[in-house]
Design an enzyme around this catalytic site. Sequence first.
Site, mmCIF file in Angstrom:
data_model
loop_
_atom_site.group_PDB
_atom_site.id
_atom_site.type_symbol
_atom_site.label_atom_id
_atom_site.label_comp_id
_atom_site.label_asym_id
_atom_site.label_seq_id
_atom_site.Cartn_x
_atom_site.Cartn_y
_atom_site.Cartn_z
ATOM 1 N N SER A 225 43.156 42.545 33.096
ATOM 2 C CA SER A 225 43.553 41.622 34.151
ATOM 3 C C SER A 225 43.875 40.258 33.527
ATOM 4 C CB SER A 225 42.443 41.528 35.205
ATOM 5 O OG SER A 225 42.883 40.824 36.346
ATOM 6 N N GLU A 355 45.117 50.109 41.282
ATOM 7 C CA GLU A 355 44.909 48.663 41.177
ATOM 8 C C GLU A 355 44.289 48.090 42.453
ATOM 9 O OE1 GLU A 355 44.937 47.027 38.482
ATOM 10 O OE2 GLU A 355 46.212 48.133 37.088
ATOM 11 N N HIS A 449 41.577 48.355 40.358
ATOM 12 C CA HIS A 449 41.552 47.298 39.356
ATOM 13 C C HIS A 449 40.142 47.168 38.783
ATOM 14 C CE1 HIS A 449 43.630 43.831 37.632
ATOM 15 N NE2 HIS A 449 42.610 43.037 37.934
#
Length: 534
Positions: A225, A355, A449
Site C-alpha cells: 500500500s 483490495e 487490501h
Amino acid sequence: MKLVPSLLFFMATIPLSAESQDEPAIVAGKNIAIVQTVYGAVRGYIHHGIFTFKGIPYGEAERFLPAQKPASWKGIRSSMTYGPVCPGNLGPVLSDEYEFPFHRDRGYYSNENCLNLNIWTKKTGAGEKKPVMVWLHGGGFSSGSSVEFPSYDGENLSRKGDVVVVSINHRLNTLGFLDLSAYGEKYKYSGNAGAMDMVLALTWVKENIAQFGGDPGNVTIFGQSGGGAKVVCLMNTPSAKGLFHKAIVQSGSYLTHFTEDSIAKKVSAALLDLLKIEPSQIDSLQKMPYDILAAAGQKALAKVQKTLKPGDVTVFGLDWEPIRDGDYLPYQPGEAAAIELSKDIPLLVGSCKNEYNPFNPATRELSIEGVRAQLQKKYGEKTAAYMAAVKKAYPETVKPSDYIDIDLIFRPLVIGEADQKALSGTAPVFVYLFAWQSPVMDGIFKAYHNMDLPFVFNNIGRCEEMTGGGKEAYVMADKVSTAWANFAHRGNPNHKGLPVWPSYTPENGAVMIFDRECQVKNHHDQELLALRAH
C-alpha cells in the site's frame, strides 16, 4: 505413531514451543545479542534462535528539517522494545468486524523523535552476508508505523528465508511532507523530509547491516500500500541510487506521480491562512502542538483538493505525498531520467484480487439480479459483456458479489508499472495477483487490501483473525514467503513449490495468481480491464 505428510508439514510450520526445546524461547541478558554499530553498541535478545533488535535510532531531526545521523553513544544501548512511532499514526478506524482481522497495534508511543528501525537476523557478524529486506510500512505517507500490524514482525521471514529483515519508522503527514520552502531557505526540504528519512535509514543499513549478518550489497526494499508507494518513491530518488538492489511493490503502484511543488505551496499557504499565521511567523510552526498543526493540515488539503483537476493528483486524491521540488526529487516517475535511476533494479509487483471492495457491506448479500442492476448503472449495454469477462478471467466466480468486488483500480496500475519497467529497463519484472480468499467471517473479507501480508512474512500464527490459521493458510504462506525471499536472494521468485514463473513482458502478460491452486496465466483479465477502461 505414524504421521501423515500433511500433518508433518503443518507441524513444521509452527515454531517450536519452549517446552520442546533445551533452551528457553527467549534468551536475553547482559551479554546477549550485542552488536557494534558505527554509533555505538546495541543489545537485543534472541527469540527461538532469531536475533532481534528494536528501536535502534538511525537519525535525529528538528521538526520540518532534514534529519541528521544519530549522535554516538557510549556503552551498550538496550534495544529490546519498539521505538516511538510518528504522531498521527492512527489511520482510518473501521467498523468492528473489519477492525477484527487487522488487529492493529497503535504503537508503543508516538513521538516526533521517531527515526528508528528494527532488525531480525539468524546470525550476527560481518562474515554472514545474508540478503537484506527493508520493510516500508503502509498507511500512505500519512499514517501507520512499523508495528501497526502483527504481520509486520520479521522473525519468521528471517528464519524461513535466511534473510535479514529490517523495518523502519519515519516522519509522516505534516511532519514529513509539508512544503514550507516558500518561507525561507531553512525549510527548503521540508516537503520531502519524510522521504529523506527513508534514504537516511537505507544509508544506516549500508553502514551497519554487515555487523548484523547482512550484505549491504544485496538490499531489497519492499512495502505494501503506502509502503509500496514508498518503494516507487525511492526508485525515483537520485540520492537513493546504490542503496538498494531489488524492489517489491505490493498494492502500491498508485503513486504514478509526485505532487507538483506549485500544488504543495498552495497547501502550505492554506494552512497558514487557517492558522492565521503570517509568513514572518513561520518559525512558530516548529513549536506548535502537533494536534493543532495536523488538523489544519487536513483542512488545507481538503481546501486545495477542491481547486484541482483529477489529473493533478493520484487516483486517491490530494494527500501528504512526496513533492517534485526540482531538487531533491527532480523528476516525475515515468520521465526518462527517473527511469534511468532504477533501470537495473529487478522488480516484483502486484496487488490483491479484491483490495478495498469487500469493505462495502451493501454488496455482500445481493442477488444476481441486484448485481446486474448495479452493473447496469455503470456499464449499461456492456453489462453482459462485463459479466462474461469476469467469468472468463476468474472461472471460480460463484457468488453474485464475486462479479462486483474485483479490484479494477490497483490491477491496471500494476500492469502500467510492469509495462513501463519491462519496456524501459534492463532488469526483469515479475507480476503477481494475490487471490486467496480468507475463510474468516463466512468469507466476507476475500482477498482484501493487506490480506497478502501474513503470507509474505510467514506470520499465519500471528494473524489468525485475518487468515483463519488453518493448514491451507500455512501452505500458502510457505509458497509466498519463499518466493519473496528467493527474489531477495537472486532477483527471481521462482522455487519448486510454484509453477514456473516467467518474467513479465507486455506481450506475454504473465501473472502468478496466488490462490488455492497457484498458476501462471497470460493476459487472463485483458478483456475485463479493457471494459473497465471504457
